[in-house]
Design a protein around this motif. Sequence first.
Motif, PDB file in Angstrom:
ATOM      1  N   VAL A   1       0.926  -1.260   0.169  1.00  0.00           N
ATOM      2  CA  VAL A   1      -0.179  -0.087  -0.011  1.00  0.00           C
ATOM      3  C   VAL A   1       0.984   1.104   0.081  1.00  0.00           C
ATOM      4  N   VAL A   2       0.619   2.234  -0.844  1.00  0.00           N
ATOM      5  CA  VAL A   2       1.161   3.265  -1.173  1.00  0.00           C
ATOM      6  C   VAL A   2       0.286   4.486  -0.826  1.00  0.00           C
ATOM      7  N   LEU A   3       0.151   5.203   0.369  1.00  0.00           N
ATOM      8  CA  LEU A   3      -0.580   6.447   0.672  1.00  0.00           C
ATOM      9  C   LEU A   3      -0.021   7.690   0.368  1.00  0.00           C
ATOM     10  N   VAL A   4      -0.677   8.543  -0.191  1.00  0.00           N
ATOM     11  CA  VAL A   4      -0.538  10.062  -0.735  1.00  0.00           C
ATOM     12  C   VAL A   4      -1.208  10.903   0.268  1.00  0.00           C
ATOM     13  N   ALA A   5      -0.692  11.813   0.981  1.00  0.00           N
ATOM     14  CA  ALA A   5      -1.285  12.864   1.732  1.00  0.00           C
ATOM     15  C   ALA A   5      -0.847  14.293   1.060  1.00  0.00           C
ATOM     16  N   ALA A   6      -1.910  14.856   0.570  1.00  0.00           N
ATOM     17  CA  ALA A   6      -1.719  15.907  -0.196  1.00  0.00           C
ATOM     18  C   ALA A   6      -1.691  17.147   0.445  1.00  0.00           C
ATOM     19  N   ALA A   7      -1.180  18.262   0.435  1.00  0.00           N
ATOM     20  CA  ALA A   7      -0.575  19.605   1.178  1.00  0.00           C
ATOM     21  C   ALA A   7      -2.138  20.094   1.365  1.00  0.00           C
ATOM     22  N   PRO A   8      -2.326  20.780   2.396  1.00  0.00           N
ATOM     23  CA  PRO A   8      -3.519  21.696   2.668  1.00  0.00           C
ATOM     24  C   PRO A   8      -3.913  22.257   1.399  1.00  0.00           C
ATOM     25  N   GLY A   9      -5.206  22.137   1.235  1.00  0.00           N
ATOM     26  CA  GLY A   9      -5.852  22.900   0.222  1.00  0.00           C
ATOM     27  C   GLY A   9      -5.960  21.968  -1.344  1.00  0.00           C
ATOM     28  N   GLN A  10      -5.220  21.052  -1.393  1.00  0.00           N
ATOM     29  CA  GLN A  10      -4.960  20.134  -2.551  1.00  0.00           C
ATOM     30  C   GLN A  10      -5.403  18.720  -2.444  1.00  0.00           C
ATOM     31  N   GLU A  11      -6.130  18.623  -1.355  1.00  0.00           N
ATOM     32  CA  GLU A  11      -6.713  17.098  -0.943  1.00  0.00           C
ATOM     33  C   GLU A  11      -7.684  16.751  -2.120  1.00  0.00           C
ATOM     34  N   LYS A  12      -8.434  17.871  -2.557  1.00  0.00           N
ATOM     35  CA  LYS A  12      -9.577  17.455  -3.684  1.00  0.00           C
ATOM     36  C   LYS A  12      -8.850  16.979  -4.937  1.00  0.00           C
ATOM     37  N   ALA A  13      -7.856  17.273  -5.180  1.00  0.00           N
ATOM     38  CA  ALA A  13      -7.116  16.919  -6.493  1.00  0.00           C
ATOM     39  C   ALA A  13      -6.758  15.175  -6.342  1.00  0.00           C
ATOM     40  N   LEU A  14      -6.739  14.676  -5.176  1.00  0.00           N
ATOM     41  CA  LEU A  14      -6.333  13.089  -5.215  1.00  0.00           C
ATOM     42  C   LEU A  14      -7.664  12.514  -5.651  1.00  0.00           C
ATOM     43  N   ARG A  15      -8.742  13.003  -5.636  1.00  0.00           N
ATOM     44  CA  ARG A  15     -10.018  12.108  -6.013  1.00  0.00           C
ATOM     45  C   ARG A  15      -9.952  11.702  -7.438  1.00  0.00           C
ATOM     46  N   THR A  16      -9.560  12.768  -8.253  1.00  0.00           N
ATOM     47  CA  THR A  16      -9.494  12.639  -9.723  1.00  0.00           C
ATOM     48  C   THR A  16      -8.179  12.615 -10.481  1.00  0.00           C
ATOM     49  N   LEU A  17      -7.056  12.418  -9.480  1.00  0.00           N
ATOM     50  CA  LEU A  17      -5.862  12.563 -10.101  1.00  0.00           C
ATOM     51  C   LEU A  17      -5.543  11.163 -11.069  1.00  0.00           C
ATOM     52  N   PRO A  18      -5.213  11.418 -12.177  1.00  0.00           N
ATOM     53  CA  PRO A  18      -5.001  10.306 -13.125  1.00  0.00           C
ATOM     54  C   PRO A  18      -3.417   9.589 -12.665  1.00  0.00           C
ATOM     55  N   ILE A  19      -3.535   8.199 -12.848  1.00  0.00           N
ATOM     56  CA  ILE A  19      -2.179   7.723 -12.589  1.00  0.00           C
ATOM     57  C   ILE A  19      -1.337   7.585 -13.631  1.00  0.00           C
ATOM     58  N   PRO A  20      -0.192   7.800 -13.774  1.00  0.00           N
ATOM     59  CA  PRO A  20       0.781   7.732 -14.885  1.00  0.00           C
ATOM     60  C   PRO A  20       0.985   6.655 -15.491  1.00  0.00           C
ATOM     61  N   PRO A  21       0.951   6.533 -16.724  1.00  0.00           N
ATOM     62  CA  PRO A  21       0.794   5.080 -17.757  1.00  0.00           C
ATOM     63  C   PRO A  21       1.622   4.018 -17.293  1.00  0.00           C
ATOM     64  N   GLN A  22       2.644   4.190 -16.787  1.00  0.00           N
ATOM     65  CA  GLN A  22       3.575   2.948 -16.214  1.00  0.00           C
ATOM     66  C   GLN A  22       3.037   2.360 -14.805  1.00  0.00           C
ATOM     67  N   PHE A  23       2.133   3.221 -14.417  1.00  0.00           N
ATOM     68  CA  PHE A  23       1.301   2.499 -13.238  1.00  0.00           C
ATOM     69  C   PHE A  23      -0.190   2.245 -13.213  1.00  0.00           C
ATOM     70  N   GLN A  24      -0.537   2.194 -14.443  1.00  0.00           N
ATOM     71  CA  GLN A  24      -2.001   2.005 -14.549  1.00  0.00           C
ATOM     72  C   GLN A  24      -2.348   0.626 -14.004  1.00  0.00           C
TER      73      GLN A  24
END
Length: 468
Positions: free
Chosen positions: A272-295
């Motif tokens: 499991v890899v967890l990404v915690a966004a900086a304050p104010g940028q959390e919403k971007a994680l909901r729709t953030l596309p994954i790079p092709p090499q990690f699809q």
Amino acid sequence: MAITLLKLLESQNLGLRAHTDFSGVGQTPIEWAAVTELRDPSPFLTTGAIVLTTGLRQTTIANQESFVQTVHGAGALALGYGTGLSHRSVPAAVIRRATELGLPVFEVPYETPFMAITKLIADALNEDHLQRLEQLLKGHQRLASTLLTGGLRAMLRELSRMLGTAVALTQFAARIHGPELGGESWHEVPIATGLRDKCTLHLAEPCEHDGLVDYAQGLIGLELANQARLRESTRLVAGLAFSDLLAGTLTGSEANARLQGIGIDPVQPHSVVLVAAAPGQEKALRTLPIPPQFQHVVSAVVDGRLALVVALQDGAELADGIDRYLQGAGIGARVGFGGGYAQPNGLRWSFFEAIEALRHGDRINTPSKLSLTSLLLAARDVPLHALAQEALEPLQIFDKKHSAELLGTLRSYLELDGSVGAVADALGLHRNTVRYRLQQISELSGYDPTTTADRVQLWLALTAMDLN
């Protein structure tokens, strides 16, 4: 055809009145109308649009001149000023500065709602769009059909063939289709997806930038927006399964079925890899596309963090790649990962390791040996924050009222393994002063820091307070 500024002003139903010269751009079609009360709306403006405002925040001459300067600098076609609310008439400073810059200004009377203007423009744009669609129907149908049958990459290959030039697409600073953007000259077409994703279509020069490109631009934006909505809904559903797993309510065959339903084979080891966004940028994680090499990874949103589950013994490679990707995308975040384990309980353990790793506070955080404290802090049904408030709030109140240092003394005492002498040396106090403060802490909190059981309680309370 799209409506022009002169046609807009000639509309009898709107009652608009020009305050500056419109002759230079009067025949220019209006691309859109942006309604704003921001002092600096430039990030949301596009060239060829008119800006509508009531000047709510423009209370000084400096603000008024600055707003006109910003609107002009953003490439706006004209400025419509609504009167009767914030201002009885269009401010003189606005007219003066707009005249200097050559920005047309017209007055929108109180009786005319901005919606009437935007609707007129939208209706005209819609009619123009339909005419253009008829003219380019064959090419458009080919692109749309390819998108529906073959997906986005197939459509981009077809666009490249029809234009006779190389085509590349980047999003969040990652190349998701086409060749590397090397030394060739590229024409860049921004793609609007509804996200702040810096999405760009790149066309190798020379090429003809005709209506086919415009249509492809819209199709790409629509498809990427649909993909973003699908990612968000998929991640929220997967997040429910992971939340149940973390809470310990998902076990046995039900756990296997839920994990398989979101694309995880519980028999295989996963990290499991967890990404915690900086304050104010959390919403971007909901729709953030994954790079092709990690699809191939499974993604979910859990407690506001982006969880990536990869079928590997070690998530270090994924964590490193995601960190580079986030930096390129301009998203501030911390990345932590857990070890690779099989079975639902193993996946749960990897989650806890990743959560513990994030507490290190670095950009990339490697897992370490889990502590009982970490597991308690991660548990949802342990009222540690209530414990912290009950035990430490009396100390905080006392410190504030008497300028004491009871909390600091307690923290030092716990960090120095309960050594009164070490605390005295560290804080520059007499040992008897330290002992007196410990007695005060015991009386105020109800926990005696000199006994092991109460010391554990106070340590957990301090840790929970720090995290909160």
